[in-house]
Design a protein around this motif. Sequence first.
Motif, short mmCIF file in Angstrom:
data_model
loop_
_atom_site.label_atom_id
_atom_site.label_comp_id
_atom_site.label_asym_id
_atom_site.label_seq_id
_atom_site.Cartn_x
_atom_site.Cartn_y
_atom_site.Cartn_z
N MET A 1 0.89 -1.12 -0.04
CA MET A 1 -0.09 0.05 -0.22
C MET A 1 0.91 1.23 -0.17
O MET A 1 1.46 1.52 1.01
N PRO A 2 0.89 1.97 -0.99
CA PRO A 2 1.66 3.16 -1.16
C PRO A 2 1.14 4.35 -0.37
O PRO A 2 -0.02 4.41 -0.23
N ALA A 3 1.93 5.27 -0.18
CA ALA A 3 1.35 6.50 0.34
C ALA A 3 0.98 7.57 -0.79
O ALA A 3 2.10 8.02 -1.58
N LEU A 4 -0.22 7.63 -0.78
CA LEU A 4 -0.64 8.73 -2.32
C LEU A 4 -1.15 10.03 -1.80
O LEU A 4 -1.65 10.80 -2.59
N SER A 5 -1.04 10.41 -0.38
CA SER A 5 -1.27 11.70 -0.17
C SER A 5 -0.06 11.96 1.09
O SER A 5 -0.01 10.99 1.73
N PRO A 6 0.11 13.11 1.27
CA PRO A 6 1.07 13.64 2.39
C PRO A 6 0.55 13.15 3.81
O PRO A 6 1.50 12.68 4.74
N THR A 7 -0.75 13.10 3.81
CA THR A 7 -1.13 12.88 5.30
C THR A 7 -1.89 11.17 5.39
O THR A 7 -2.32 10.99 6.39
N CYS A 31 -4.89 -0.37 -9.94
CA CYS A 31 -6.08 -0.20 -9.16
C CYS A 31 -6.47 1.15 -8.51
O CYS A 31 -5.63 2.13 -8.44
N GLU A 32 -7.72 1.26 -7.91
CA GLU A 32 -8.12 2.63 -7.50
C GLU A 32 -8.14 2.54 -5.94
O GLU A 32 -8.64 1.17 -5.37
N ILE A 33 -7.40 3.51 -5.22
CA ILE A 33 -7.23 3.30 -3.63
C ILE A 33 -7.84 4.57 -3.38
O ILE A 33 -7.65 5.81 -3.55
N GLU A 34 -8.83 4.17 -2.26
CA GLU A 34 -9.45 5.50 -1.34
C GLU A 34 -8.43 5.76 -0.25
O GLU A 34 -8.03 5.04 0.60
N THR A 35 -8.01 7.13 -0.40
CA THR A 35 -7.10 7.70 0.43
C THR A 35 -7.87 8.50 1.65
O THR A 35 -8.97 8.42 1.74
N ASP A 36 -7.14 9.16 2.54
CA ASP A 36 -7.80 10.13 3.29
C ASP A 36 -8.43 11.27 2.78
O ASP A 36 -8.95 12.09 3.59
N VAL A 40 -7.66 7.62 -5.51
CA VAL A 40 -6.44 7.92 -6.30
C VAL A 40 -6.21 6.75 -7.13
O VAL A 40 -6.40 5.48 -6.76
N THR A 41 -5.98 6.67 -8.40
CA THR A 41 -5.49 5.72 -9.11
C THR A 41 -4.07 5.26 -8.82
O THR A 41 -2.93 6.27 -9.16
N MET A 42 -3.62 4.26 -8.59
CA MET A 42 -2.22 3.50 -8.45
C MET A 42 -1.73 3.01 -9.78
O MET A 42 -2.32 2.27 -10.23
N GLU A 43 -0.42 3.50 -10.11
CA GLU A 43 0.05 3.25 -11.41
C GLU A 43 1.29 2.46 -11.02
O GLU A 43 2.03 2.52 -10.17
#
Length: 428
Positions: A1-7, A31-36, A40-43
């Motif tokens: 699971m990557p960090a797709l937003s700073p928070t 895939c599409e990941i729901e962040t906080d 966001v789309t993960m590439e």
Amino acid sequence: MPALSPTMEEGSIVKWLKKEGEAVAAGDALCEIETDKAVVTMESNEDGIMAKILMEEGSRNVPLGTLIALMVDEGQDWKQVEMPPLDAAPPAADAAAAPDDLTSHIVNTLSSPSRLRLSPAARHILDSHGIDPKLATPTGPRGLITKEDALILLKTSPVPKATPAMAAPSSAPTPAATPLPPGSRPNIPPLSIPGKPGAPGTFTEIPASNVRRVIAQRLTQSKTTIPHAYASVDCDMAAVMHLRKDLAKEQIKVSVNDFIIKAAAVTLKEMPEVNVTWSGDGPRALDSVHISIAVATDRGLITPIIKDAADKGVQEISANAKALAQKARDGKLLPEEYQGGSFSISNLGMFGISGFSAVINPPQACILAIGTSRSELRLCEDDQTLCTQQLMTVTLSSDGRLVDDELASRFLDKFRGNLEKPQRMALA
């Protein structure tokens, strides 16, 4: 699971865009990941083949660094992907655990038959009725025991029909029951059953999305750590309404909110002492005027940013606002499109709300709450006749540490002047 937003601290898998065995090229959407903040789309960062999906669609609150899928190089047999042994040791507590350790930990968690996986609702139901969860037949992903599984087990399992206090007397003496305090009731766990009306005291558990949980955290932080002060003023919207009609004749369609954004941005440029944020060390003056606009979505409220709004015309602001609002509803906002605003605007006028007070969006100093416009009769300048005015109430919520009552009052007075005489503002 990557960090797709700073928070971001954890994410949820919304949808897989690649299937097991499918070729993947660098830059492909995985895939599409729901962040906080948003979905966001993960590439992919490299070429290969999707060999194994470890976290299926719907997996929620997956911590950062958790292995969610495995890829192999092109030409390799993806069906024979090597998985770590199930008896491998779990990863170290620090975030820099080796990939092999992390993989074995996840595989062990997902595959070990001795480890039961229950949803929170299922665990509550089974624990409340003293039923062994091993008797349930899991139907959820990766052997998860769902709420429905627990309810089915509850119907089929032999449950005592009488509590110890209601049981028939036996030869053995029964200890006296402890009386309940006055005004209290027995601790009977509430239970909701799908398809049946709930009795008083029952509830239906609704899982909170990542966005909702972050909104709750930030609202609580704002109201408990920021000294909110409020001030309201009525603005005459006659000139704005007249100018909108003139622009419409030239096929230029702009909203009242576009003029409000422009007026707020111009006022901030004229009063830079309000264009500030609060950091841990104190006030921080901002060089640019970036207006955050509150947009309601199915996932919760989010505030995309119109950057350098003071230097843009109303028509350009309108185009930016529409595009950002649509991206927000689609969950496609990029982090730079909703982070870094200096001033927020929340407009509920379209819902007929006459006026309200909004919660400050930290670290910003202010948020402007906009109500609906209304017609009122007032004395004209000659004080002899009545005239109709189209008034709109705006309420400024300000951080008392940065914008005191006197400064907030001057800001609202200048904002009203700009809005009531839109010719002051550049409309190009």
